[in-house]
Motif scaffolding. Structure first.
Motif, PDB file in Angstrom:
ATOM      1  N   THR A 108      17.396  50.213 -17.967  1.00  0.00           N
ATOM      2  CA  THR A 108      16.919  51.096 -16.908  1.00  0.00           C
ATOM      3  C   THR A 108      17.189  50.472 -15.543  1.00  0.00           C
ATOM      4  OG1 THR A 108      14.681  50.172 -16.856  1.00  0.00           O
ATOM      5  CG2 THR A 108      15.097  51.980 -18.413  1.00  0.00           C
ATOM      6  N   LEU A 109      17.077  51.284 -14.510  1.00  0.00           N
ATOM      7  CA  LEU A 109      17.440  50.852 -13.160  1.00  0.00           C
ATOM      8  C   LEU A 109      16.583  49.684 -12.681  1.00  0.00           C
ATOM      9  CD1 LEU A 109      18.993  51.226 -10.534  1.00  0.00           C
ATOM     10  CD2 LEU A 109      17.424  53.080  -9.917  1.00  0.00           C
ATOM     11  N   PHE A 124      20.782  62.757 -13.576  1.00  0.00           N
ATOM     12  CA  PHE A 124      20.381  61.352 -13.651  1.00  0.00           C
ATOM     13  C   PHE A 124      19.104  61.207 -14.486  1.00  0.00           C
ATOM     14  CE2 PHE A 124      23.062  61.142  -9.881  1.00  0.00           C
ATOM     15  CZ  PHE A 124      23.690  59.921 -10.014  1.00  0.00           C
ATOM     16  N   LYS A 125      18.119  62.071 -14.195  1.00  0.00           N
ATOM     17  CA  LYS A 125      16.812  61.925 -14.844  1.00  0.00           C
ATOM     18  C   LYS A 125      16.851  62.245 -16.330  1.00  0.00           C
ATOM     19  CE  LYS A 125      14.008  62.900 -10.736  1.00  0.00           C
ATOM     20  NZ  LYS A 125      12.982  63.807 -10.161  1.00  0.00           N
ATOM     21  N   ASN A 126      17.722  63.174 -16.717  1.00  0.00           N
ATOM     22  CA  ASN A 126      17.746  63.610 -18.114  1.00  0.00           C
ATOM     23  C   ASN A 126      18.610  62.732 -19.014  1.00  0.00           C
ATOM     24  OD1 ASN A 126      16.091  65.737 -17.400  1.00  0.00           O
ATOM     25  ND2 ASN A 126      17.769  67.181 -17.112  1.00  0.00           N
ATOM     26  N   ALA A 127      19.298  61.776 -18.444  1.00  0.00           N
ATOM     27  CA  ALA A 127      20.126  60.883 -19.261  1.00  0.00           C
ATOM     28  C   ALA A 127      19.217  59.978 -20.087  1.00  0.00           C
ATOM     29  CB  ALA A 127      21.041  60.051 -18.375  1.00  0.00           C
ATOM     30  N   GLY A 128      19.414  60.010 -21.394  1.00  0.00           N
ATOM     31  CA  GLY A 128      18.573  59.203 -22.276  1.00  0.00           C
ATOM     32  C   GLY A 128      18.957  57.734 -22.253  1.00  0.00           C
ATOM     33  N   SER A 178       6.773  52.639  -7.883  1.00  0.00           N
ATOM     34  CA  SER A 178       5.517  53.370  -8.089  1.00  0.00           C
ATOM     35  C   SER A 178       5.666  54.613  -8.960  1.00  0.00           C
ATOM     36  CB  SER A 178       4.921  53.778  -6.732  1.00  0.00           C
ATOM     37  OG  SER A 178       5.811  54.650  -6.037  1.00  0.00           O
ATOM     38  N   ASN A 179       6.894  55.102  -9.148  1.00  0.00           N
ATOM     39  CA  ASN A 179       7.104  56.335  -9.889  1.00  0.00           C
ATOM     40  C   ASN A 179       7.999  56.079 -11.102  1.00  0.00           C
ATOM     41  OD1 ASN A 179       7.589  58.888 -10.849  1.00  0.00           O
ATOM     42  ND2 ASN A 179       8.359  59.734  -8.930  1.00  0.00           N
ATOM     43  N   PRO A 180       7.436  55.999 -12.303  1.00  0.00           N
ATOM     44  CA  PRO A 180       8.249  55.728 -13.496  1.00  0.00           C
ATOM     45  C   PRO A 180       9.334  56.769 -13.735  1.00  0.00           C
ATOM     46  CG  PRO A 180       5.900  55.459 -13.971  1.00  0.00           C
ATOM     47  CD  PRO A 180       5.999  56.087 -12.617  1.00  0.00           C
ATOM     48  N   GLY A 181       9.138  57.998 -13.230  1.00  0.00           N
ATOM     49  CA  GLY A 181      10.134  59.032 -13.423  1.00  0.00           C
ATOM     50  C   GLY A 181      11.441  58.759 -12.708  1.00  0.00           C
ATOM     51  N   LEU A 182      11.430  57.850 -11.736  1.00  0.00           N
ATOM     52  CA  LEU A 182      12.653  57.499 -11.007  1.00  0.00           C
ATOM     53  C   LEU A 182      13.400  56.326 -11.643  1.00  0.00           C
ATOM     54  CD1 LEU A 182      11.354  57.789  -7.327  1.00  0.00           C
ATOM     55  CD2 LEU A 182      12.686  59.465  -8.619  1.00  0.00           C
ATOM     56  N   ASP A 183      12.793  55.713 -12.642  1.00  0.00           N
ATOM     57  CA  ASP A 183      13.430  54.565 -13.304  1.00  0.00           C
ATOM     58  C   ASP A 183      14.436  55.091 -14.331  1.00  0.00           C
ATOM     59  OD1 ASP A 183      14.042  51.988 -13.933  1.00  0.00           O
ATOM     60  OD2 ASP A 183      12.252  51.642 -15.165  1.00  0.00           O
TER      61      ASP A 183
END
Length: 375
Positions: free
Chosen positions: A187-188, A68-72, A225-230
């Motif tokens: 983005t989510l 999920f996280k690595n999807a551009g 709060s965490n941009p890495g989860l978006d």
């Protein structure tokens, strides 16, 4: 006298029975400790201290996997199966155009749908791969295919509908539905905003995303709060907003006895007590606050300083709010899903109940004595 003696004897028996079976909300402290493993019972009774608090501070593990996280980020004009396109072809011939009638230099192909395999069909160009391409890339491919049959064709490609590049949003959102992946909603977090945001308290909202048979879940507030989860959206993503379903049970001398939902990601013992109205001032024993829990073996072994336990273990955690650090321990000790928070009654409460029964019994005996003397 024989009748009076028998009446008094019966009342004495009733009084003794009442003293042993007075109403109460559950076991007292002595009975709970008597049921411990040390006394031949089946539950470990453990006093809460900083080491126990650290060992038991386990929260539900949520997050997105690397897939999920690595999807551009998907380009807003990237085509997908299901997309509907408009293709317009301008030909540089008047008398005998390839696609149109004589004198008709412009041919419009409306509602050209990208099929399940990602292809479209253009007359005289055949099947052309569209999925994964940008609109401009597809235009160039169509131009190359037709250039061999009509001189210098001019092509325009328009994405008419985004059904193929869309996501589904459902659950506790303001406006559930199917939404296209567009430049502002790639983005989510942006996609949730497009749906109007959540319709429940953000503190208890969970965001679940399913993609290709895999599912990830995060707290809504962590997403904020965490941009890495978006994470970037992908065609076909299913987004569900759901309420945290964790519960604990409150019993005994508390403000209310009920099955209580969590109101935040973390819930301490002191917060759990406050949620149900605290301790009953005239009934609760502040030295007898217990948390009943089935603890996984890996945590139970740490708490008890052992290595031999297997399977879930019944553990009763004890909090004494009268100790100097008792309130701090209750503030730090985390309640978990399925816990039972139980507060025992103060010893004097049972004495008061016994005295009430005795007082009532004595009054009844006096009345019966008077009746006996009158007869």
């Amino acid at each position: 006298m024989t009748r009076r003696a028998s009446v008094l004897g019966a009342l004495a028996c009733l009084t003794t029975a009442a003293g042993c079976g007075l109403p109460r909300p559950g076991p007292n402290k002595k009975e709970i400790f008597a049921g411990s493993v040390l006394n031949g019972g089946d539950a470990f009774v453990v006093t809460v201290n900083p080491r126990v608090t650290r060992a038991t501070s386990v929260l539900p593990s949520f997050g997105f996997s690397s897939s999920f996280k690595n999807a551009g980020i998907v380009g807003s004009d990237t085509l997908s199966p299901g997309d509907v396109l408009g293709v317009t072809i301008f030909e540089n011939v008047k008398d005998d155009p390839l696609l149109g009638n004589t004198g008709q230099r412009v041919s419009a192909l409306t509602e050209v749908q990208v099929d399940g395999q990602g292809y479209i069909f253009i007359p005289y160009a055949g099947k052309i791969k569209a999925a994964g391409q940008t609109v401009d890339g597809l235009r160039q491919n169509i131009t190359r295919k037709l250039d061999e049959q009509t001189p210098d064709p001019q092509i325009t490609v328009t994405r008419l509908a985004g059904d193929g590049s869309s996501v589904t949003i459902s659950g506790s959102v303001v406006a559930p539905g199917v939404y296209p992946i567009e430049r502002p909603t790639r983005t989510l977090a942006a996609m949730l905003a497009k749906a109007g945001g959540v319709a429940i308290e953000p503190a208890v909202a969970l965001v679940r995303v399913t993609r290709g048979g895999k599912t990830g879940k995060v707290w809504l507030k962590d997403l904020w709060s965490n941009p890495g989860l978006d994470i970037a959206m992908r065609p076909g993503d299913q987004i569900v907003i759901e309420r945290d379903e964790r519960r604990f049970t409150a019993l005994g001398a508390t403000g209310s006895q009920a099955l209580v939902p969590f109101q935040s990601e973390t819930l301490s013992a002191i917060e759990a007590l406050a949620t149900v109205g605290g301790l009953q001032t005239m009934a609760a024993d502040p030295t007898g606050v217990f948390i009943f829990r089935n603890e996984p073996a890996e945590i139970a072994n740490i708490v008890l300083g052992r290595k031999d336990l297997r399977g879930d273990q019944r553990i009763v955690y004890v909090l004494d709010l009268t100790r100097p650090n008792g309130m701090f321990e209750a503030r730090d000790f985390l309640i978990r899903d399925g816990d039972t928070v139980y507060v025992t009654e103060a010893p004097y409460v049972q004495w008061n109940k016994t005295l009430s029964v005795l007082t009532g019994s004595a009054g009844a005996a006096s009345s019966l004595d008077s009746l006996g003397s009158g007869s």
